[in-house]
Scaffold this motif. Structure first.
Motif, PDB file in Angstrom:
ATOM      1  N   ILE A 203      -7.076  -3.550  -3.893  1.00 42.80           N
ATOM      2  CA  ILE A 203      -6.080  -3.002  -4.807  1.00 42.80           C
ATOM      3  C   ILE A 203      -5.107  -2.138  -4.027  1.00 42.80           C
ATOM      4  O   ILE A 203      -5.512  -1.280  -3.225  1.00 42.80           O
ATOM      5  N   THR A 204      -3.826  -2.369  -4.222  1.00 42.66           N
ATOM      6  CA  THR A 204      -2.778  -1.592  -3.556  1.00 42.66           C
ATOM      7  C   THR A 204      -1.735  -1.190  -4.586  1.00 42.66           C
ATOM      8  O   THR A 204      -1.608  -1.811  -5.647  1.00 42.66           O
ATOM      9  N   LEU A 205      -0.993  -0.152  -4.267  1.00 45.56           N
ATOM     10  CA  LEU A 205       0.096   0.263  -5.139  1.00 45.56           C
ATOM     11  C   LEU A 205       1.253  -0.719  -5.008  1.00 45.56           C
ATOM     12  O   LEU A 205       1.545  -1.204  -3.915  1.00 45.56           O
ATOM     13  N   LYS A 206       1.896  -1.014  -6.101  1.00 49.48           N
ATOM     14  CA  LYS A 206       3.057  -1.895  -6.063  1.00 49.48           C
ATOM     15  C   LYS A 206       4.185  -1.237  -5.285  1.00 49.48           C
ATOM     16  O   LYS A 206       4.324  -0.025  -5.250  1.00 49.48           O
ATOM     17  N   ASN A 207       4.996  -2.084  -4.623  1.00 49.31           N
ATOM     18  CA  ASN A 207       6.144  -1.616  -3.848  1.00 49.31           C
ATOM     19  C   ASN A 207       5.746  -0.731  -2.679  1.00 49.31           C
ATOM     20  O   ASN A 207       6.497   0.138  -2.244  1.00 49.31           O
ATOM     21  N   SER A 208       4.515  -0.931  -2.173  1.00 44.09           N
ATOM     22  CA  SER A 208       4.101  -0.148  -1.004  1.00 44.09           C
ATOM     23  C   SER A 208       4.047  -1.049   0.213  1.00 44.09           C
ATOM     24  O   SER A 208       3.881  -2.262   0.123  1.00 44.09           O
TER      25      SER A 208
END
Length: 233
Positions: free
Chosen positions: A224-229
């Protein structure tokens, strides 16, 4: 998946939705050494997927929610990463340091009445003994990596949205969050500013699950990653 397994899983999920465990019950498990969830070796899924979490980075700050005495923490610290964990059981935290022959200091956490933090500066490990939901980024900052092995599963179902919000608030912009789940679907992270990628799905069926009436039981690892990162690139 056979229909019988689907029915049994649906029944289990329905029962689980009503489950409520108080913090005192978790402490009682530790006091009575009823900790079948503890693994004495480094988790194979973490070993296999660590490169995807690091993504070329060194010296990553890792967060372990409901950390227990996971040997994974020392394993990462031995590789030069720093570790912050949260655990309700003081016994579990002390056992982690004692069983790994590590000295530790103990001090109060001013922001959380009654909480303590146990530290080993040589390995850069800090473990907070407190209610997870009292923890925040204002206490220990944000993190570049999170290893969630069973924490989301252990959270009372009614608290999982609150849990997801807390975890997202602890994620630095380049954070890569490795989530290990069985029956739980992490869809609540989708649409909440996160990207969710299934990295691996393996057959985890044992006699224990067969006793539940299951003939299929999968363990899933999500990144899971933050969007736009930049972490998604």
């Amino acid at each position: 998946m056979p229909v019988s397994a689907q029915v049994n899983i649906s029944r289990m999920l329905g029962q689980q939705a009503e489950r409520v465990m108080a913090l005192g019950e978790w402490e009682e498990r530790w006091q009575q050494d009823r900790i079948g969830f503890h693994q004495p070796t480094v988790h194979r899924m973490l070993e296999k997927n660590l490169d995807k979490v690091l993504n070329g980075r060194t010296g990553v700050r890792f967060f372990f929610p409901l950390c227990g005495k996971a040997i994974d923490m020392k394993w990462l610290a031995d590789q030069g990463h720093s570790v912050v964990g949260v655990e309700i059981s003081e016994k579990g935290i002390q056992q982690f340091f004692e069983e790994n022959n590590m000295t530790f200091s103990e001090e109060p956490v001013p922001e959380i009445p009654g909480a303590k933090v146990f530290r080993n500066p040589e390995k850069n490990i800090s473990l907070y003994q407190c209610d997870l939901f009292q923890f925040s980024s204002s206490i220990a900052g944000r993190f570049g990596g999170i290893w969630d092995r069973g924490s989301l599963v252990a959270i009372n179902p009614k608290d999982r949205e609150k849990y997801a919000a807390l975890i997202v608030s602890l994620m630095d912009q380049d954070c890569r969050y490795l989530l290990d789940t069985f029956l739980y679907n992490p869809d609540q992270y989708r649409g909440s500013s996160c990207n969710v990628e299934l990295l691996q799905s393996v057959d985890a069926l044992t006699d224990r699950q067969r006793d539940w009436g299951l003939d299929s039981f999968m363990e899933n690892i999500h990144l899971i990653t933050l969007k736009n990162s930049s972490a998604t690139k």
